[in-house]
Design an enzyme around this catalytic site. Structure first.
Site, PDB file in Angstrom:
ATOM      1  N   LYS A  44      12.325  12.662  10.582  1.00  0.00           N
ATOM      2  CA  LYS A  44      12.899  12.183   9.312  1.00  0.00           C
ATOM      3  C   LYS A  44      13.661  10.882   9.526  1.00  0.00           C
ATOM      4  O   LYS A  44      14.340  10.390   8.631  1.00  0.00           O
ATOM      5  CB  LYS A  44      13.854  13.235   8.716  1.00  0.00           C
ATOM      6  CG  LYS A  44      13.218  14.508   8.253  1.00  0.00           C
ATOM      7  CD  LYS A  44      14.092  15.288   7.285  1.00  0.00           C
ATOM      8  CE  LYS A  44      15.352  15.807   7.894  1.00  0.00           C
ATOM      9  NZ  LYS A  44      16.123  16.657   6.965  1.00  0.00           N
ATOM     10  N   LYS A  46      16.322  10.541  11.143  1.00  0.00           N
ATOM     11  CA  LYS A  46      17.751  10.842  10.977  1.00  0.00           C
ATOM     12  C   LYS A  46      18.313  11.232  12.331  1.00  0.00           C
ATOM     13  O   LYS A  46      17.696  11.978  13.078  1.00  0.00           O
ATOM     14  CB  LYS A  46      17.943  12.047  10.039  1.00  0.00           C
ATOM     15  CG  LYS A  46      18.114  11.686   8.582  1.00  0.00           C
ATOM     16  CD  LYS A  46      18.676  12.881   7.796  1.00  0.00           C
ATOM     17  CE  LYS A  46      19.131  12.449   6.422  1.00  0.00           C
ATOM     18  NZ  LYS A  46      19.788  13.513   5.665  1.00  0.00           N
TER      19      LYS A  46
HETATM   20  N1  C2G Z   1      23.008  16.846  -1.358  1.00  0.00           N
HETATM   21  C1  C2G Z   1      23.629  16.850  -2.617  1.00  0.00           C
HETATM   22  N2  C2G Z   1      24.607  15.960  -2.875  1.00  0.00           N
HETATM   23  C2  C2G Z   1      25.002  15.071  -1.928  1.00  0.00           C
HETATM   24  C3  C2G Z   1      24.398  15.068  -0.653  1.00  0.00           C
HETATM   25  C4  C2G Z   1      23.389  15.981  -0.391  1.00  0.00           C
HETATM   26  O1  C2G Z   1      23.264  17.662  -3.498  1.00  0.00           O
HETATM   27  N3  C2G Z   1      26.005  14.189  -2.236  1.00  0.00           N
HETATM   28  C5  C2G Z   1      21.934  17.818  -1.114  1.00  0.00           C
HETATM   29  C6  C2G Z   1      20.591  17.152  -0.835  1.00  0.00           C
HETATM   30  O2  C2G Z   1      19.946  16.807  -2.062  1.00  0.00           O
HETATM   31  C7  C2G Z   1      19.848  18.259  -0.096  1.00  0.00           C
HETATM   32  C8  C2G Z   1      20.989  18.975   0.668  1.00  0.00           C
HETATM   33  O3  C2G Z   1      22.222  18.565   0.045  1.00  0.00           O
HETATM   34  O4  C2G Z   1      19.261  19.166  -1.028  1.00  0.00           O
HETATM   35  C9  C2G Z   1      21.026  18.627   2.133  1.00  0.00           C
HETATM   36  O5  C2G Z   1      21.134  17.207   2.237  1.00  0.00           O
HETATM   37  P1  C2G Z   1      20.607  16.511   3.592  1.00  0.00           P
HETATM   38  O6  C2G Z   1      21.204  17.198   4.761  1.00  0.00           O
HETATM   39  O7  C2G Z   1      20.750  15.046   3.423  1.00  0.00           O
HETATM   40  O8  C2G Z   1      19.063  16.924   3.517  1.00  0.00           O
HETATM   41  P2  C2G Z   1      17.794  15.973   3.745  1.00  0.00           P
HETATM   42  O9  C2G Z   1      17.987  15.143   4.953  1.00  0.00           O
HETATM   43  O10 C2G Z   1      17.509  15.358   2.439  1.00  0.00           O
HETATM   44  O11 C2G Z   1      16.682  17.062   4.167  1.00  0.00           O
HETATM   45  O12 C2G Z   1      12.544  19.319   3.943  1.00  0.00           O
HETATM   46  C10 C2G Z   1      13.634  18.807   3.202  1.00  0.00           C
HETATM   47  C11 C2G Z   1      14.548  17.982   4.071  1.00  0.00           C
HETATM   48  O13 C2G Z   1      14.886  18.672   5.267  1.00  0.00           O
HETATM   49  C12 C2G Z   1      15.803  17.620   3.286  1.00  0.00           C
END
Ligand code: C2G
Length: 130
Positions: A44, A46
């Site tokens: 990803k 990340k």
């Molecule tokens: N999130 C949120 N509000 C934020 C930050 C994050 O609602 N201010 C939500 C994201 O939309 C996601 C969850 O928290 O649903 C986890 O965020 P991340 O750890 O950034 O997830 P991500 O890297 O987007 O991974 O297969 C799907 C991926 O693994 C998602």
């Protein structure tokens, strides 16, 4: 028992994540969180600050979370939904539409992202605060 699943890295856990987990849990009785492992985070593009094991420990301590499993690839979601007998798949709406293929297997819900907080924002502001 209505089972909910959500996926993410959940690094540098913040109130936006908690807001998502709380609303996800409210959609059912049992919440599974699939946390991206370190190898998948590389896919990803990340780099998590905390290791998978430590992010797992943190998520397991949250009252809304009932089970934590590893997210190892993009392809595992259908299998996870079937194997864990999931009723609802939930993600923040930054992913809106991306996982609609799961509608053949469970309900798909995209929840509004929490505005004003993100792991990227935290990292940037910590650098500036030096
Ligand atoms: N999130 C949120 N509000 C934020 C930050 C994050 O609602 N201010 C939500 C994201 O939309 C996601 C969850 O928290 O649903 C986890 O965020 P991340 O750890 O950034 O997830 P991500 O890297 O987007 O991974 O297969 C799907 C991926 O693994 C998602």
């Amino acid at each position: 028992m209505k089972k909910v699943i959500t996926y993410g890295t959940f690094d540098l856990l913040h109130w936006g994540h908690i807001n998502l987990l709380k609303r996800a849990k409210n959609l059912g009785d049992y919440l599974i969180v699939a946390i991206s492992n370190d190898e998948f985070n590389a896919l990803k593009d990340k780099k998590a600050y905390h290791s998978y094991e430590n992010r797992k420990m943190i998520l397991e301590a949250i009252r809304y979370v009932d089970e934590v499993i590893p997210e190892k690839n993009w392809e595992q979601k259908i299998e996870d939904v079937i194997n864990h007998d999931v009723d609802v798949f939930v993600m923040g709406d930054d992913w809106k539409g991306k996982f609609d293929f799961l509608k053949d297997y469970c309900e798909v819900v995209y929840l509004p992202r929490t505005v004003g907080i993100s792991t990227t924002k935290i990292k940037k502001e910590l650098v500036l605060a030096k």
